[in-house]
Structure formats: C-alpha cells, structure tokens
Write a protein that holds these residues in place. Structure first.
Motif, short mmCIF file in Angstrom:
data_model
loop_
_atom_site.label_atom_id
_atom_site.label_comp_id
_atom_site.label_asym_id
_atom_site.label_seq_id
_atom_site.Cartn_x
_atom_site.Cartn_y
_atom_site.Cartn_z
N THR A 390 -64.49 33.64 39.25
CA THR A 390 -64.37 33.62 37.79
C THR A 390 -62.96 33.27 37.35
O THR A 390 -62.76 32.60 36.33
N ALA A 391 -61.96 33.72 38.13
CA ALA A 391 -60.57 33.37 37.81
C ALA A 391 -60.33 31.87 37.97
O ALA A 391 -59.70 31.24 37.12
N ILE A 392 -60.85 31.29 39.06
CA ILE A 392 -60.70 29.85 39.29
C ILE A 392 -61.40 29.06 38.19
O ILE A 392 -60.88 28.07 37.66
N TYR A 393 -62.58 29.51 37.83
CA TYR A 393 -63.37 28.83 36.79
C TYR A 393 -62.61 28.84 35.46
O TYR A 393 -62.51 27.82 34.78
N GLY A 394 -62.06 30.01 35.10
CA GLY A 394 -61.29 30.11 33.86
C GLY A 394 -60.02 29.29 33.91
O GLY A 394 -59.63 28.66 32.92
N TYR A 395 -59.37 29.28 35.07
CA TYR A 395 -58.14 28.51 35.24
C TYR A 395 -58.41 27.01 35.07
O TYR A 395 -57.66 26.30 34.39
N MET A 396 -59.50 26.54 35.66
CA MET A 396 -59.86 25.12 35.54
C MET A 396 -60.25 24.77 34.11
O MET A 396 -60.06 23.63 33.67
N ARG A 397 -60.80 25.72 33.38
CA ARG A 397 -61.11 25.49 31.96
C ARG A 397 -59.84 25.18 31.18
O ARG A 397 -59.80 24.26 30.35
N LEU A 398 -58.77 25.92 31.46
CA LEU A 398 -57.50 25.70 30.77
C LEU A 398 -56.87 24.37 31.17
O LEU A 398 -56.37 23.62 30.31
N ILE A 399 -56.88 24.07 32.46
CA ILE A 399 -56.32 22.81 32.92
C ILE A 399 -57.11 21.63 32.34
O ILE A 399 -56.54 20.62 31.90
N GLY A 400 -58.44 21.76 32.31
CA GLY A 400 -59.28 20.72 31.74
C GLY A 400 -59.00 20.51 30.26
O GLY A 400 -58.95 19.38 29.77
N ALA A 401 -58.82 21.63 29.53
CA ALA A 401 -58.52 21.54 28.10
C ALA A 401 -57.18 20.85 27.86
O ALA A 401 -57.05 19.99 26.98
N SER A 402 -56.17 21.23 28.65
CA SER A 402 -54.84 20.61 28.51
C SER A 402 -54.90 19.13 28.84
O SER A 402 -54.31 18.29 28.13
N LEU A 403 -55.62 18.80 29.91
CA LEU A 403 -55.74 17.39 30.32
C LEU A 403 -56.49 16.58 29.26
O LEU A 403 -56.09 15.48 28.89
N GLY A 404 -57.59 17.16 28.74
CA GLY A 404 -58.41 16.45 27.75
C GLY A 404 -57.66 16.16 26.47
O GLY A 404 -57.69 15.03 25.96
N THR A 405 -56.97 17.15 25.94
CA THR A 405 -56.23 16.95 24.69
C THR A 405 -55.05 16.01 24.89
O THR A 405 -54.72 15.21 24.01
N SER A 406 -54.41 16.07 26.07
CA SER A 406 -53.29 15.18 26.35
C SER A 406 -53.75 13.73 26.42
O SER A 406 -53.12 12.83 25.85
N ILE A 407 -54.86 13.50 27.12
CA ILE A 407 -55.39 12.14 27.23
C ILE A 407 -55.81 11.62 25.86
O ILE A 407 -55.55 10.46 25.50
N ALA A 408 -56.45 12.48 25.07
CA ALA A 408 -56.89 12.07 23.73
C ALA A 408 -55.70 11.67 22.86
O ALA A 408 -55.74 10.65 22.17
N THR A 409 -54.63 12.47 22.91
CA THR A 409 -53.43 12.15 22.13
C THR A 409 -52.84 10.81 22.56
O THR A 409 -52.46 9.98 21.72
N ASN A 410 -52.76 10.61 23.86
CA ASN A 410 -52.19 9.37 24.38
C ASN A 410 -53.04 8.16 23.97
O ASN A 410 -52.49 7.11 23.58
N ILE A 411 -54.37 8.30 24.04
CA ILE A 411 -55.26 7.18 23.68
C ILE A 411 -55.13 6.85 22.20
O ILE A 411 -55.00 5.68 21.81
N ILE A 412 -55.16 7.87 21.35
CA ILE A 412 -55.06 7.64 19.91
C ILE A 412 -53.75 6.96 19.55
O ILE A 412 -53.71 5.98 18.79
N THR A 413 -52.65 7.46 20.13
CA THR A 413 -51.33 6.90 19.83
C THR A 413 -51.20 5.46 20.30
O THR A 413 -50.77 4.57 19.54
N SER A 414 -51.57 5.22 21.55
CA SER A 414 -51.37 3.88 22.12
C SER A 414 -52.30 2.85 21.47
O SER A 414 -51.87 1.74 21.14
N TYR A 415 -53.57 3.21 21.28
CA TYR A 415 -54.51 2.24 20.70
C TYR A 415 -54.28 2.05 19.20
O TYR A 415 -54.54 0.97 18.67
N SER A 416 -53.78 3.08 18.53
CA SER A 416 -53.44 2.91 17.11
C SER A 416 -52.32 1.89 16.96
O SER A 416 -52.37 1.00 16.09
#
Length: 497
Positions: A390-416
């Motif tokens: 459960t700790a690993i699962y929760g940890y990966m949820r946080l890493i996934g969230a950080s990675l997802g929002t970072s990629i989204a920000t980068n895509i919006i900025t660069s493609y804009s």
C-alpha cells in the motif's frame, strides 16, 4: 460492521484528496496575505507532495511496529493540526511548515486506510469494498474545484483549511471507537535509515524537478541539471544499498508478484498521465482560455465527479463477479474514444456544455477503473507485505501525479508558443480584415493588442488539445499491459482449477 469501517476509512481519504485539489484552487488568493509571489506560492503544493512521499516510505516500518489503526489515527491528528495551523498562517514559511504536517497526515492515512480495507474483506468481496474506497479517492478531485471555488469566492481561502477540522474530529472519534486494531508484523524488524535517506533524496529532487523544470527551462538551466543529477545518483545509491544491506527498505520480493507490478504500471499510466492531467488541464482551459470563474469552472467539472462516483460503485460490484481486467479494458476503451474523438479536438469555440459532457464520459471511464485495478493489485499480496504494497502504491500515485502535471504544463507551454508563432506568420496587419477591425476601435495599437490577446487564447486552446492527445497515447500503451495482465490472471485461474 466491516462496511462501517470502509465508510470511516473512505471518508478520511476523501477529505485529504479533496483538501489537495481545493488548496490548488486557492493558491493564487494566498499570494498577497502570505507576502510572496508566484514562484514562492508553488512551494505550498511542492512541500505537501514531498512530505507525503517521504512519509509513505516509512509506512511499512511504522505500521509493522504500531498497527494500521494507530497509524491511521496518527495521520488524522497530523492532518487536523496541520489544517488548523495552515488556516492561521501569515507567512509563506508558516504555510509550508503546516502544509508539510498535512502531507505527513496524508502519507499515513491513505496507505493505512487501504491496508485496513484489504485486511477486512475476503478476496471475493474486495471489489465492492474498493469501489467505495475508490469513490472517496476519485470523487474528491472532481468535487474539489467546485467546493474550493465557492469557499474562495464567497467566504475566504482560509475556510478551505478550516472545513477539514470538524470532519477530522468526527473521524478521530469514530476511528478510535470502532476501527479494529489490525497489526500485521512486517518481515522487516529494523528500519534501514540509509536506504530511506537515499530514496527520500531521490523523491525530493524528482518532485522539485518535475514541479519547477518547465519554469527553469528544463535542461537549458543549470538548476534542472543539478536536480536531475541528484535524482539519478540518489536512486542508484538506493539500489546499491538495497543489494548490500540484508535489511532492505523495499526489497524486490513485492515486485516478483507480477499481478501487483503490472497493475501498478497500468495505474501510473492511466491515473497519472490521464486522470491527473485531465483534472489539471480542464480548469486551465475554462479559467484562462474561456475566462470562467473558479466556481463556474467547478460547476462544469462537477458532472465528471458524478460519473466517477456512480461508476466507482458499479465497477466495484462487477469486479467481484468477472475478471477485473475486463473492466479495465472497458475503462480504457471509454477513455480512448473520449480523448481521441472529442477532447483532443476541442478549441476556443467549443460549447462549454459539450466539454462538460466529455468530462462526464471521462468520469465514467475512470469510475470503472479504480476498483478493479485496486483489486488486482492487492488480491495476491501476502498479509505480511500489505503495508509495503500500500505504501508503494501510494508513493507511485504521487510520482504519477507529479509526472502528469509536469508533462501537461510542458505540452501546453511549448505547443502554445509553437501555435502562436504559426498564427503570427500566417496573418498580416495589412489585410482588409484587419483594417476594418482597426477602424472599429479607431486605434491600430489597440486593435493589435486585442488581436494578440485573442491569438494567445487560440494558441493555448490548441496546447490543451495536445495534452489530451498525449493522454490518449498513454492509455493506448496501458492497454498492452492490461492484455498481458488479463491472460496472466486467466492462466492462474486455469492452474487453480
């Protein structure tokens, strides 16, 4: 009685996840009262993620020593105190400190709650139980902008923290009185401090890099290279320490469980690179491009939360009756269709209610996803590894969230920027259309300013569509892993017959 336990645990999870999305909505309003700027206010979110991630690394050891119930109660205490004090903050330092306390609370609440549900139910009943749990986990991000927007606009940003207090006190009373004292002794007797420090260093540097990398210009800036170097080196040191020490912090035994490993991989792809990207991107579209208020944005997102809520329960019930991988296929199919045919084709002119309908479809897809993926991940985990898993699962949820929002920000900025330049090269200020536009405002400077503003909005709208196109590819890749998972589960069933 065990369904009552699920209610207590799920409400706690709902509270902490709702608090995260509500605070993100309120952050712009905190800048002046906390005497900071846009660069400083980001640490309100980053500090929370860091403290949550680091706390989850200690969960297996702490729960092995004190049991899941005490850990859950301790998490509620940390979160309650952090909420009260954060609401009283008058400086950025105070806010970061008290948000870190809240992060410690979430880092204890989510894995302990998940573990208690797994321990309370047989494998045949876990689907429905995880459906209710998933309702709290997934319904909150859709509801957060609505509640947060209302509190910020009509009461105060401080109310976002105070609203947690009565709920926390109620949960503390119910938890102390009714939750069973699950105490599963983990396989580790001593805490590996060196592996913990190495993995914590990796977590901190990775989250900071993902959160600030776009602003720093990624690897054209020495700060990004510095944090990347720390991240890579600390992770390599962690792997080395895990091979040297007999008493491991994580160990590879949990990853030998193919069902768990594949399920976590699908989870990161779908939740991190689809769920979190969508929750992050749609408010940007409504608020920055369509100029809606925070509360109005929340109202347009609310049907998405309804879709998740209803279909989390349906998915949980079905997960006990059929192969959960089939439900995951259904979820992925809905998400792929919605992302490819609808969301990746929106623009500045798309009717707002159409986008609300598309978000409802995403909510339905995500609702069908959470319960079956949780059931697959934990059904084959040994009781002594439940705290670690459960700790690993929760940890990966946080890493996934950080990675997802970072990629989204980068895509919006660069493609804009790319689309802005393309539009800029395609139009001319000497055209008949522009001259008529100029005559209407009786000023060439004003006409140019208005045109540039509109051009920026159009460009950002195209940037948003690229995020959804990327999410489509992420879900498509997750389908491949789900196919492997499906046949692996079926092969295990045939062997057990």
């Amino acid at each position: 009685m065990k369904w009552f336990y699920v209610g207590i645990v799920s409400l706690g999870v709902f509270m902490v996840v709702l608090g995260t999305t509500s605070v993100n909505v309120a952050m712009p309003r905190m800048i002046a009262p906390l005497h900071t700027d846009l660069f400083g206010i980001e640490w309100v979110s980053i500090s929370y993620l860091i403290s949550t991630a680091i706390t989850m690394l200690t969960f297996n050891t702490i729960s092995g020593m004190h049991g899941f119930k005490k850990v859950y109660i301790s998490g509620l205490i940390f979160y309650t105190l952090g909420s009260v004090l954060a609401g009283q903050s008058h400086s950025l330092f105070e806010m970061i400190l008290f948000r870190s306390a809240q992060g410690i609370g979430e880092g204890l609440i989510i894995p302990s709650g998940q573990a208690m549900i797994q321990m309370s139910f047989s494998k045949e009943e876990r689907g429905r139980a995880m459906g209710i749990y998933a309702l709290g986990m997934s319904f909150a991000p859709g509801l957060g902008p609505t509640i947060g927007g209302y509190l910020v606009e009509y009461i105060s940003w401080r109310a976002i923290f105070y609203i947690n207090v009565p709920i926390s006190i109620l949960l503390l009373a119910l938890g102390v009185s009714f939750l069973p004292s699950y105490h599963v002794k983990s396989q580790k007797t001593m805490f590996n401090i060196w592996s913990f420090l190495a993995l914590s260093c990796f977590s901190v540097s990775s989250i900071v890099l993902l959160s600030k990398g776009e602003k720093w210009g990624w690897f054209s800036n020495i700060k990004s290279i510095y944090f990347l170097t720390i991240s890579v080196l600390s992770f390599l040191i962690f792997l080395l320490l895990e091979t040297i020490f007999e008493n491991k912090l994580v160990g590879i035994e949990i990853f030998k469980n193919l069902e768990f490993t594949l399920a976590v991989s699908v989870f990161v792809l779908v939740q991190g690179l689809t769920f979190f990207q969508t929750v992050y991107t749609i408010p940007i579209y409504f608020e920055r491009i369509r100029d809606l208020s925070t509360f109005q944005t929340g109202l347009h997102i609310f049907p998405y939360a309804i879709g998740i809520g209803v279909f989390s329960l349906i998915g949980g019930k079905l997960a006990d009756k059929i192969n959960p991988a089939i439900l995951i296929f259904s979820s992925e199919a809905i998400l792929m269709i919605t992302l490819f045919f609808f969301l990746s084709n929106i623009d500045y002119y798309t009717p707002k209610h159409d986008i609300t309908l598309y978000m409802l479809l995403v909510g339905i897809g995500m609702g069908l996803f959470f319960a079956p993926i949780l059931k697959i991940a934990f059904n084959s985990v040994k009781p002594e590894l439940m705290g670690l898993s459960t700790a690993i699962y929760g940890y990966m949820r946080l890493i996934g969230a950080s990675l997802g929002t970072s990629i989204a920000t980068n895509i919006i900025t660069s493609y804009s920027a790319k689309n802005f330049d393309y539009i800029n090269d395609s139009r001319t200020f000497n055209s008949v259309g522009f001259r008529l536009f100029e005559e209407k405002f009786d000023s060439k400077i004003l006409a140019k300013a208005i045109l540039y503003k509109f051009q920026m909005l159009i460009s950002e709208a195209y940037g948003v569509t690229e995020v959804f196109r990327f999410s489509f590819y992420a879900v498509s890749f997750s389908v491949i892993i789900t196919i492997i998972l499906f046949f692996y589960i079926e092969s295990r069933k045939s062997k057990n017959i």
